[in-house]
Design a protein around this motif. Structure first.
Motif, PDB file in Angstrom:
ATOM      1  N   LEU A   2     -21.425  -7.982 -26.970  1.00  0.00           N
ATOM      2  CA  LEU A   2     -20.653  -6.803 -27.371  1.00  0.00           C
ATOM      3  C   LEU A   2     -20.298  -6.188 -26.276  1.00  0.00           C
ATOM      4  O   LEU A   2     -19.314  -5.625 -26.196  1.00  0.00           O
ATOM      5  N   SER A   3     -21.438  -5.890 -25.093  1.00  0.00           N
ATOM      6  CA  SER A   3     -20.871  -5.448 -23.907  1.00  0.00           C
ATOM      7  C   SER A   3     -19.826  -6.076 -23.127  1.00  0.00           C
ATOM      8  O   SER A   3     -19.086  -5.109 -22.611  1.00  0.00           O
ATOM      9  N   PHE A   4     -19.761  -7.150 -23.167  1.00  0.00           N
ATOM     10  CA  PHE A   4     -18.661  -8.013 -22.495  1.00  0.00           C
ATOM     11  C   PHE A   4     -17.244  -7.461 -23.346  1.00  0.00           C
ATOM     12  O   PHE A   4     -16.377  -7.307 -22.780  1.00  0.00           O
ATOM     13  N   LEU A   5     -17.121  -7.441 -24.719  1.00  0.00           N
ATOM     14  CA  LEU A   5     -16.055  -7.008 -25.096  1.00  0.00           C
ATOM     15  C   LEU A   5     -15.743  -5.745 -24.880  1.00  0.00           C
ATOM     16  O   LEU A   5     -14.515  -5.271 -24.754  1.00  0.00           O
ATOM     17  N   ILE A   6     -16.523  -4.725 -24.891  1.00  0.00           N
ATOM     18  CA  ILE A   6     -16.264  -3.447 -24.628  1.00  0.00           C
ATOM     19  C   ILE A   6     -15.710  -3.339 -23.287  1.00  0.00           C
ATOM     20  O   ILE A   6     -14.837  -2.556 -22.831  1.00  0.00           O
ATOM     21  N   ARG A   7     -16.321  -4.115 -22.223  1.00  0.00           N
ATOM     22  CA  ARG A   7     -15.849  -3.985 -20.867  1.00  0.00           C
ATOM     23  C   ARG A   7     -14.546  -4.599 -20.597  1.00  0.00           C
ATOM     24  O   ARG A   7     -13.761  -4.338 -19.917  1.00  0.00           O
ATOM     25  N   PHE A   8     -14.293  -5.734 -21.619  1.00  0.00           N
ATOM     26  CA  PHE A   8     -12.734  -6.408 -21.510  1.00  0.00           C
ATOM     27  C   PHE A   8     -11.931  -5.591 -22.144  1.00  0.00           C
ATOM     28  O   PHE A   8     -10.834  -5.236 -21.448  1.00  0.00           O
ATOM     29  N   LEU A  10     -12.032  -1.916 -22.130  1.00  0.00           N
ATOM     30  CA  LEU A  10     -11.860  -0.819 -20.989  1.00  0.00           C
ATOM     31  C   LEU A  10     -11.067  -1.461 -19.878  1.00  0.00           C
ATOM     32  O   LEU A  10     -10.195  -0.706 -19.388  1.00  0.00           O
ATOM     33  N   GLY A  11     -11.356  -2.530 -19.361  1.00  0.00           N
ATOM     34  CA  GLY A  11     -10.471  -3.214 -18.514  1.00  0.00           C
ATOM     35  C   GLY A  11      -9.118  -3.466 -18.684  1.00  0.00           C
ATOM     36  O   GLY A  11      -8.267  -3.218 -17.936  1.00  0.00           O
ATOM     37  N   ALA A  12      -8.823  -3.703 -20.075  1.00  0.00           N
ATOM     38  CA  ALA A  12      -7.377  -3.922 -20.517  1.00  0.00           C
ATOM     39  C   ALA A  12      -6.733  -2.650 -20.494  1.00  0.00           C
ATOM     40  O   ALA A  12      -5.559  -2.598 -20.228  1.00  0.00           O
ATOM     41  N   PHE A  13      -7.378  -1.409 -20.798  1.00  0.00           N
ATOM     42  CA  PHE A  13      -6.825  -0.130 -21.005  1.00  0.00           C
ATOM     43  C   PHE A  13      -6.811   0.295 -19.414  1.00  0.00           C
ATOM     44  O   PHE A  13      -6.090   1.597 -19.219  1.00  0.00           O
ATOM     45  N   SER A  14      -7.237  -0.212 -18.501  1.00  0.00           N
ATOM     46  CA  SER A  14      -7.089   0.202 -17.121  1.00  0.00           C
ATOM     47  C   SER A  14      -5.727  -0.069 -16.566  1.00  0.00           C
ATOM     48  O   SER A  14      -5.093   0.849 -15.556  1.00  0.00           O
ATOM     49  N   LEU A  15      -4.923  -1.066 -16.755  1.00  0.00           N
ATOM     50  CA  LEU A  15      -3.660  -1.163 -16.542  1.00  0.00           C
ATOM     51  C   LEU A  15      -2.625  -0.167 -16.937  1.00  0.00           C
ATOM     52  O   LEU A  15      -1.834   0.236 -16.037  1.00  0.00           O
ATOM     53  N   PRO A  16      -2.572   0.058 -18.251  1.00  0.00           N
ATOM     54  CA  PRO A  16      -1.781   1.466 -18.474  1.00  0.00           C
ATOM     55  C   PRO A  16      -2.177   2.698 -17.722  1.00  0.00           C
ATOM     56  O   PRO A  16      -1.395   3.651 -17.377  1.00  0.00           O
ATOM     57  N   ILE A 103     -12.012   0.133 -10.360  1.00  0.00           N
ATOM     58  CA  ILE A 103     -12.881   1.368 -10.419  1.00  0.00           C
ATOM     59  C   ILE A 103     -13.084   1.471 -12.052  1.00  0.00           C
ATOM     60  O   ILE A 103     -14.273   1.837 -12.249  1.00  0.00           O
ATOM     61  N   VAL A 104     -12.335   1.353 -12.783  1.00  0.00           N
ATOM     62  CA  VAL A 104     -12.500   1.350 -14.335  1.00  0.00           C
ATOM     63  C   VAL A 104     -13.594   0.240 -14.784  1.00  0.00           C
ATOM     64  O   VAL A 104     -14.488   0.448 -15.478  1.00  0.00           O
ATOM     65  N   ARG A 105     -13.322  -0.937 -13.887  1.00  0.00           N
ATOM     66  CA  ARG A 105     -14.261  -2.053 -14.528  1.00  0.00           C
ATOM     67  C   ARG A 105     -15.741  -1.577 -13.829  1.00  0.00           C
ATOM     68  O   ARG A 105     -16.751  -2.091 -14.655  1.00  0.00           O
ATOM     69  N   GLY A 106     -15.835  -1.015 -12.583  1.00  0.00           N
ATOM     70  CA  GLY A 106     -16.860  -0.880 -12.392  1.00  0.00           C
ATOM     71  C   GLY A 106     -17.584   0.201 -12.875  1.00  0.00           C
ATOM     72  O   GLY A 106     -19.006   0.370 -13.208  1.00  0.00           O
ATOM     73  N   LEU A 107     -17.282   1.235 -13.333  1.00  0.00           N
ATOM     74  CA  LEU A 107     -17.624   2.405 -14.559  1.00  0.00           C
ATOM     75  C   LEU A 107     -18.004   1.676 -15.524  1.00  0.00           C
ATOM     76  O   LEU A 107     -19.143   1.937 -16.213  1.00  0.00           O
ATOM     77  N   ALA A 108     -17.292   0.641 -16.249  1.00  0.00           N
ATOM     78  CA  ALA A 108     -17.816   0.300 -17.470  1.00  0.00           C
ATOM     79  C   ALA A 108     -18.802  -0.811 -17.288  1.00  0.00           C
ATOM     80  O   ALA A 108     -19.621  -0.568 -18.084  1.00  0.00           O
ATOM     81  N   ASP A 109     -18.908  -1.449 -16.118  1.00  0.00           N
ATOM     82  CA  ASP A 109     -20.262  -2.334 -15.792  1.00  0.00           C
ATOM     83  C   ASP A 109     -21.052  -1.394 -15.734  1.00  0.00           C
ATOM     84  O   ASP A 109     -22.654  -1.724 -16.433  1.00  0.00           O
ATOM     85  N   LEU A 110     -21.342  -0.102 -15.085  1.00  0.00           N
ATOM     86  CA  LEU A 110     -22.279   0.652 -15.106  1.00  0.00           C
ATOM     87  C   LEU A 110     -22.952   1.200 -16.372  1.00  0.00           C
ATOM     88  O   LEU A 110     -24.067   1.394 -16.529  1.00  0.00           O
ATOM     89  N   ILE A 111     -21.859   1.755 -17.063  1.00  0.00           N
ATOM     90  CA  ILE A 111     -22.329   2.516 -18.419  1.00  0.00           C
ATOM     91  C   ILE A 111     -22.712   1.277 -19.508  1.00  0.00           C
ATOM     92  O   ILE A 111     -23.579   1.368 -20.235  1.00  0.00           O
ATOM     93  N   PHE A 112     -21.956   0.073 -19.668  1.00  0.00           N
ATOM     94  CA  PHE A 112     -22.231  -1.049 -20.752  1.00  0.00           C
ATOM     95  C   PHE A 112     -22.923  -2.224 -20.098  1.00  0.00           C
ATOM     96  O   PHE A 112     -22.828  -3.103 -20.696  1.00  0.00           O
ATOM     97  N   LYS A 113     -23.682  -1.946 -19.031  1.00  0.00           N
ATOM     98  CA  LYS A 113     -24.348  -3.188 -18.367  1.00  0.00           C
ATOM     99  C   LYS A 113     -25.386  -3.623 -19.291  1.00  0.00           C
ATOM    100  O   LYS A 113     -26.037  -2.889 -19.860  1.00  0.00           O
ATOM    101  N   LYS A 114     -25.643  -4.828 -19.355  1.00  0.00           N
ATOM    102  CA  LYS A 114     -26.730  -5.525 -20.462  1.00  0.00           C
ATOM    103  C   LYS A 114     -27.981  -5.070 -20.063  1.00  0.00           C
ATOM    104  O   LYS A 114     -28.569  -5.144 -18.849  1.00  0.00           O
ATOM    105  N   ARG A 115     -28.836  -4.325 -21.004  1.00  0.00           N
ATOM    106  CA  ARG A 115     -30.070  -4.085 -20.414  1.00  0.00           C
ATOM    107  C   ARG A 115     -31.164  -5.049 -21.156  1.00  0.00           C
ATOM    108  O   ARG A 115     -31.101  -5.438 -21.922  1.00  0.00           O
ATOM    109  N   ARG A 116     -31.964  -5.497 -20.000  1.00  0.00           N
ATOM    110  CA  ARG A 116     -33.028  -6.290 -20.317  1.00  0.00           C
ATOM    111  C   ARG A 116     -34.172  -5.716 -20.615  1.00  0.00           C
ATOM    112  O   ARG A 116     -34.989  -4.885 -20.162  1.00  0.00           O
TER     113      ARG A 116
END
Length: 116
Positions: A2-8, A10-16, A103-116
């Protein structure tokens, strides 16, 4: 997964977002920008790791600048896939668009990083 899908997404919306913020980078429509952003995220997920693995030693020699060129090159490849629908004035604008995407991908990685 799910975190990969959310990051994907958000990354797709970074180009607009790059289209909106940059004067030298244009997309024909919002839908085109989202489709190109999704293609870019697929390229980032599939092609980018392979290029980083294959060109890792050259990255050491260029002090990390090669990764910047890889990101700009992937964005250039996406613009070739959408001829006439995505335009840019120069490679400097592609660099700035790539910077916004990362930058958007990095912020998404920080927010939705997989928690172990």
């Amino acid at each position: 997964m799910l975190s990969f899908l959310i990051r994907f997404v958000l990354g797709a919306f970074s180009l607009p977002l790059a289209d909106y913020l940059l004067a030298g980078f244009w997309c024909y429509s919002y839908e085109t920008a989202i489709a190109a952003g999704a293609m870019l995220m697929l390229a980032y997920a599939l092609i980018r790791p392979l290029l980083r693995l294959l060109l890792g030693i050259f990255n050491i020699l260029t002090l990390g600048l090669l990764y910047v060129f890889i990101d700009v090159g992937l964005l250039y490849f996406i613009t070739l896939m959408f001829p006439g629908y995505i335009r840019y004035e120069s490679f400097l604008w592609l660099f700035f668009a790539s910077l916004i995407v990362n930058i958007v991908r990095g912020l998404a990685d920080l927010i939705f990083k997989k928690r172990r």
